[in-house]
Design a protein around this motif. Structure first.
Motif, PDB file in Angstrom:
ATOM      1  N   UNK A  11     -22.668  17.517 -41.616  1.00 52.67           N
ATOM      2  CA  UNK A  11     -22.217  18.843 -43.112  1.00 52.67           C
ATOM      3  C   UNK A  11     -21.772  19.061 -42.811  1.00 52.67           C
ATOM      4  N   UNK A  12     -20.469  19.747 -42.828  1.00 51.02           N
ATOM      5  CA  UNK A  12     -19.742  20.788 -42.721  1.00 51.02           C
ATOM      6  C   UNK A  12     -20.803  22.328 -43.437  1.00 51.02           C
ATOM      7  N   UNK A  13     -19.510  23.130 -42.153  1.00 53.75           N
ATOM      8  CA  UNK A  13     -20.550  24.393 -42.414  1.00 53.75           C
ATOM      9  C   UNK A  13     -19.658  24.936 -44.092  1.00 53.75           C
ATOM     10  N   UNK A  14     -19.400  25.774 -44.942  1.00 52.21           N
ATOM     11  CA  UNK A  14     -19.055  26.574 -46.189  1.00 52.21           C
ATOM     12  C   UNK A  14     -18.778  27.490 -45.691  1.00 52.21           C
ATOM     13  N   UNK A  15     -17.563  28.204 -44.971  1.00 49.79           N
ATOM     14  CA  UNK A  15     -17.114  29.324 -43.956  1.00 49.79           C
ATOM     15  C   UNK A  15     -16.343  30.636 -44.772  1.00 49.79           C
ATOM     16  N   UNK A  16     -15.632  30.018 -45.581  1.00 47.76           N
ATOM     17  CA  UNK A  16     -15.312  30.956 -46.513  1.00 47.76           C
ATOM     18  C   UNK A  16     -15.696  29.991 -48.598  1.00 47.76           C
ATOM     19  N   UNK A  17     -15.776  30.994 -48.644  1.00 50.57           N
ATOM     20  CA  UNK A  17     -15.608  30.694 -50.679  1.00 50.57           C
ATOM     21  C   UNK A  17     -15.043  30.294 -51.578  1.00 50.57           C
ATOM     22  N   UNK A  18     -13.747  31.973 -50.906  1.00 53.01           N
ATOM     23  CA  UNK A  18     -12.249  32.079 -51.735  1.00 53.01           C
ATOM     24  C   UNK A  18     -11.501  32.555 -49.873  1.00 53.01           C
ATOM     25  N   UNK A  19     -10.427  31.547 -49.204  1.00 53.97           N
ATOM     26  CA  UNK A  19      -9.452  31.405 -49.000  1.00 53.97           C
ATOM     27  C   UNK A  19      -8.002  31.883 -49.367  1.00 53.97           C
ATOM     28  N   UNK A  20      -7.466  32.802 -49.420  1.00 57.13           N
ATOM     29  CA  UNK A  20      -6.564  33.200 -50.174  1.00 57.13           C
ATOM     30  C   UNK A  20      -5.230  31.827 -49.261  1.00 57.13           C
ATOM     31  N   UNK A  21      -4.134  31.378 -50.247  1.00 55.64           N
ATOM     32  CA  UNK A  21      -3.359  30.308 -49.926  1.00 55.64           C
ATOM     33  C   UNK A  21      -2.661  30.365 -48.467  1.00 55.64           C
ATOM     34  N   UNK A  22      -2.582  31.920 -48.406  1.00 59.69           N
ATOM     35  CA  UNK A  22      -1.360  32.381 -47.724  1.00 59.69           C
ATOM     36  C   UNK A  22      -2.531  32.633 -45.888  1.00 59.69           C
ATOM     37  N   UNK A  23      -3.264  32.128 -46.085  1.00 56.81           N
ATOM     38  CA  UNK A  23      -4.311  32.784 -44.769  1.00 56.81           C
ATOM     39  C   UNK A  23      -4.583  31.226 -44.079  1.00 56.81           C
ATOM     40  N   UNK A  24      -4.404  29.707 -45.177  1.00 49.59           N
ATOM     41  CA  UNK A  24      -5.396  29.073 -43.872  1.00 49.59           C
ATOM     42  C   UNK A  24      -3.927  28.049 -43.424  1.00 49.59           C
ATOM     43  N   UNK A  25      -3.466  28.287 -43.701  1.00 49.06           N
ATOM     44  CA  UNK A  25      -1.807  27.747 -42.279  1.00 49.06           C
ATOM     45  C   UNK A  25      -2.599  28.824 -41.106  1.00 49.06           C
TER      46      UNK A  25
ATOM     47  N   UNK B  62      -5.869  28.900 -35.175  1.00 44.96           N
ATOM     48  CA  UNK B  62      -7.121  29.966 -34.517  1.00 44.96           C
ATOM     49  C   UNK B  62      -7.601  28.193 -34.402  1.00 44.96           C
ATOM     50  N   UNK B  63      -7.997  27.930 -35.348  1.00 46.72           N
ATOM     51  CA  UNK B  63      -9.296  26.963 -34.939  1.00 46.72           C
ATOM     52  C   UNK B  63      -9.176  25.880 -33.891  1.00 46.72           C
ATOM     53  N   UNK B  64      -7.718  25.552 -34.286  1.00 51.40           N
ATOM     54  CA  UNK B  64      -7.164  24.050 -33.484  1.00 51.40           C
ATOM     55  C   UNK B  64      -7.028  24.322 -32.159  1.00 51.40           C
TER      56      UNK B  64
ATOM     57  N   UNK C 207       0.740  32.997 -33.953  1.00 46.22           N
ATOM     58  CA  UNK C 207       2.914  32.733 -34.031  1.00 46.22           C
ATOM     59  C   UNK C 207       2.585  33.715 -36.356  1.00 46.22           C
ATOM     60  N   UNK C 208       1.699  33.739 -36.654  1.00 50.65           N
ATOM     61  CA  UNK C 208       1.746  34.284 -38.270  1.00 50.65           C
ATOM     62  C   UNK C 208       0.238  35.041 -38.676  1.00 50.65           C
ATOM     63  N   UNK C 209       0.513  35.798 -39.212  1.00 49.38           N
ATOM     64  CA  UNK C 209      -1.146  36.432 -39.114  1.00 49.38           C
ATOM     65  C   UNK C 209      -0.820  36.315 -40.930  1.00 49.38           C
TER      66      UNK C 209
ATOM     67  N   UNK D 138       2.804  36.416 -30.407  1.00 51.13           N
ATOM     68  CA  UNK D 138       3.701  36.073 -29.533  1.00 51.13           C
ATOM     69  C   UNK D 138       5.304  35.898 -29.339  1.00 51.13           C
ATOM     70  N   UNK D 139       5.626  36.996 -29.086  1.00 51.73           N
ATOM     71  CA  UNK D 139       7.020  37.972 -29.002  1.00 51.73           C
ATOM     72  C   UNK D 139       8.151  37.006 -27.679  1.00 51.73           C
ATOM     73  N   UNK D 140       9.271  38.161 -28.300  1.00 48.68           N
ATOM     74  CA  UNK D 140      10.229  37.798 -26.896  1.00 48.68           C
ATOM     75  C   UNK D 140       9.292  37.787 -25.478  1.00 48.68           C
TER      76      UNK D 140
END
Length: 699
Positions: free
Chosen positions: A219-233, A238-240, A281-283, A670-672
């Motif tokens: 069974x998966x663990x709940x790691x966020x009850x609420x993560x704003x949409x601009x943070x999911x990617x 990071x998980x990958x 590459x994106x925060x 990750x800059x030039x």
């Protein structure tokens, strides 16, 4: 095959297809190791099947969406290259079978004319991103998750961080707290939520991590009850990266991310994820859902003529197959597809029907059906009439009779018993003897042909797993009976208990016993409450007599759908990757990755360049380790063992440790400037390792 290439407008896709054609030629000339080629073709949706000399092709359809034009294109390809049968999977893909390997690049090019891909449909990649088929129309949804699922699919397709992981990686988006996307059994699952922040309504997701089925469900663990949409990617990336670096690569039955989370512990895993954020590459990664929402329109369908007034069959069908939408005046129509199989003549007529009278799309479902959306309420009888003409008007959508089953021994190398055969028999029993269950959507039956759980048997109320059992000196087809699983909603679920094993031919009788007992004794309780009240042993005793191998008859020796006596014939599974152990192949692969890194550098894709060079370094180090018969089981393990075996004893001088060099990847943004320095360092180290290998071979 040159002619098909010039018809493709997308140079990235064209490059993919030409590369597949080139690798097929190299493989046939004996210039690529068979196991390496297997890994490559799997990542392009080309999957070996039980029958020798032909391939299964998996067509990747993000969140199950297919337009009318795409469905026509898939039908054309199936007619020309396959058998005309289309199989819906439990990950909302389409599979076609019996395809010649030589023709797969041409087939892929044909699909891409309507933006349909095979890329990363199989192999150790990010598999199809699934979502509730009701996303966008669900009366209970806080918002439409479709644009977020779509953005996730697009961001990670061809992304260098997830091309050759230790195992496959699965993600799902549910439309509401009902969690019909089954978030709790995925590597990452997302359930939409709304939150008031500074007086504003903000979109976000409940996030679950580390779930999975297979022989050891977690069974998966709940790691966020609420993560704003601009943070999911950023979070997914990071998980990958952590899974790619630390995940098991030697023992494939322990290589899914759920095992890594279990081994490290959730807190330690999330700490590694946090440490990785500097390398991203994106925060933040805003997803433009507003534009998507703004262009969604409802169809202005013409009036339709009925051949006759709707009868009782329509009224019964309407009870289970016509579903409410949040859009007033519109409904969606669930189409039950037994065993997930339909045919191109049906598909073409469907494409025309939904183009004219609905919103020109279907959504394939996790239960191997499809949903026609945005149908004007007054057109429901017409849809029933037209679906009936093409044999797709069966009632009982998402009911007990709507059984999920993987292909099993029909085509799969890993199939032990016939899952489709027993599914068809159980459906017959329900339709003939328990028609009242055609309205019951609270009981679920799922069947898998082996322990890998592609049919999701171990999360069902009633599950069956194909296996074999001994009856004297004879091996016969069998079923493991599992009870008590189910989706509880909001990221919570339960896995079924293994109750007993019975000969496969006794599966229908097992179902009769279970349903009769439930009807007689449950006293209005739902199945899970009744199961919990009685307990696992009660149901074992109920079915024990069926499992008695001493009472088998000749009929038990033959599996469902077969005429010959059963033989166990399990091949090499391709659900997971293979360990590559050829030094030359790995060195070549390392150079190819460095070359990809150079290309990304020239195009200004700094993060991609860094990751390609990182992967090249890892592969080169693994090659040198294997040349010395040093075994490894993860990227992190390769780094540590390379230092132990070559750097610390002075065999190879890198001017520092290999770990220091490689792990710069998560120490700098990750800059030039860093991308160029990391690329130069990677090429220098690769040349050193290649020279070392050449000297060892010549010595």
């Amino acid at each position: 095959m040159q002619s098909f290439r010039t018809e493709l407008e997308n140079p990235i896709v064209e490059k993919d297809i030409i590369e597949l054609e080139r690798k097929i030629a190299l493989f046939k000339d004996g210039k690529i190791d068979e196991e390496k080629f297997r890994s490559l073709r799997l990542a392009r949706g080309v999957y070996g099947q039980r029958q020798q000399g032909v391939q299964m092709i998996r067509i990747k359809l993000p969140y199950g969406r297919v337009s009318s034009d795409q469905l026509r294109r898939i039908s054309k390809v199936s007619e020309e290259y396959s058998t005309g049968r289309l199989h819906i999977t439990t990950r909302q893909d389409i599979q076609i079978h019996y395809v010649s390997l030589d023709r797969t690049p041409e087939l892929w090019a044909e699909l891409e004319k309507d933006d349909v891909t095979l890329r990363e449909a199989c192999g150790n990649t990010v598999r199809n991103v699934t979502a509730s088929e009701t996303a966008g129309i669900d009366p209970n949804e806080p918002f439409d998750v479709t644009p977020y699922a779509d953005a996730t699919f697009k961001y990670f397709l061809r992304n260098p961080i997830c091309q050759e992981m230790g195992r496959k990686f699965k993600m799902a988006f549910s439309s509401s707290d009902e969690d019909t996307g089954l978030s709790y059994l995925h590597d990452l699952g997302f359930i939409p939520k709304m939150k008031t922040v500074n007086g504003q309504e903000v979109r976000g997701f409940k996030v679950l991590l580390g779930g999975g089925l297979g022989s050891q469900p977690r069974h998966a663990d709940a790691v966020y009850d609420f993560l704003e949409t601009d943070q999911i990617i950023p979070f997914i990336e990071a998980v990958l990266r952590i899974f790619d670096r630390h995940g098991e690569r030697a023992r494939r039955n322990k290589a899914r991310m759920k095992f890594l989370v279990k081994d490290l512990g959730l807190e330690a895993f999330l700490e590694l994820v946090e440490q990785e954020k500097k390398a991203l590459p994106f925060s933040t990664y805003p997803i433009d859902a507003a534009t998507y929402d703004a262009v969604q329109t409802l169809p202005n369908a013409p009036e339709a003529k009925l051949d006759a007034e709707p009868g009782l069959d329509y009224e019964l069908w309407k009870l289970t197959n016509v579903l409410p939408q949040k859009q007033e005046g519109f409904v969606s129509i669930g189409v039950r597809v037994p065993l997930g199989d339909f045919y191109i003549d049906q598909a073409r007529k469907l494409a025309d029907l939904v183009e004219t009278y609905a919103n020109s799309e279907l959504r394939f479902t996790l239960r191997q059906n499809f949903l026609i959306r945005d149908v004007r309420e007054d057109l429901a009888p017409y849809f029933h009439q037209e679906l009936k003409k093409i044999g797709l008007a069966e009632g009982g959508y998402n009911s007990l009779a709507d059984i999920t089953a993987c292909p099993g021994t029909d085509t799969c190398n890993l199939g032990i018993a016939s899952s489709t055969g027993i599914a068809a028999e159980l459906e017959k029993v329900i339709l003939a003897e328990y028609p009242q269950y055609l309205k019951n959507k609270d009981l679920v039956i799922k069947i898998s042909g082996c322990m890998n759980a592609c049919g999701q048997h171990n999360m069902a109320h009633i599950g069956f797993q194909g296996m074999s059992m001994k009856a004297g000196k004879v091996v016969i087809p069998a079923l493991q009976v599992l009870l008590g699983g189910g989706n509880l909603g909001d990221g919570n679920g339960r896995f079924a208990d293994k109750v007993t094993k019975i000969p496969s031919k006794r599966g229908p009788e097992a179902l009769r016993i279970l349903l009769n007992d439930f009807e007689e004794n449950a006293a209005g309780k739902d199945f899970l409450s009744y199961y919990d009240e009685k307990g696992q042993i009660y149901f074992y005793e109920l079915l024990k007599e069926l499992g008695d191998a001493s009472t088998v008859t000749p009929a038990d020796f033959i599996d469902w759908g077969n005429t010959e006596e059963y033989k166990v014939a399990v091949g090499v599974g391709e659900c997971a990757g293979v360990v590559l152990d050829l030094v030359a192949t790995l060195l070549l692969e390392a150079y190819e990755k460095i070359d990809l890194g150079k290309e990304a550098l020239e195009e200004g894709r700094w993060s991609d360049s860094i990751y390609h060079h990182y992967a090249g370094l890892i592969n080169a180090a693994k090659a040198i380790l294997l040349g010395e018969n040093v075994t490894t089981n993860s990227y992190a393990n390769i780094i540590a063992k390379f230092d132990q075996n070559f750097v610390e004893n002075g065999k190879i001088d890198l001017g520092g440790t290999f770990a220091e060099k490689v792990y710069q990847i998560n120490k700098y943004e990750p800059k030039e400037e860093f991308a160029k320095a990391y690329a130069a360092q990677a090429l220098e180290i690769y040349d050193l390792l290649k020279s070392y290998r050449e000297e060892e071979v010549e010595a």
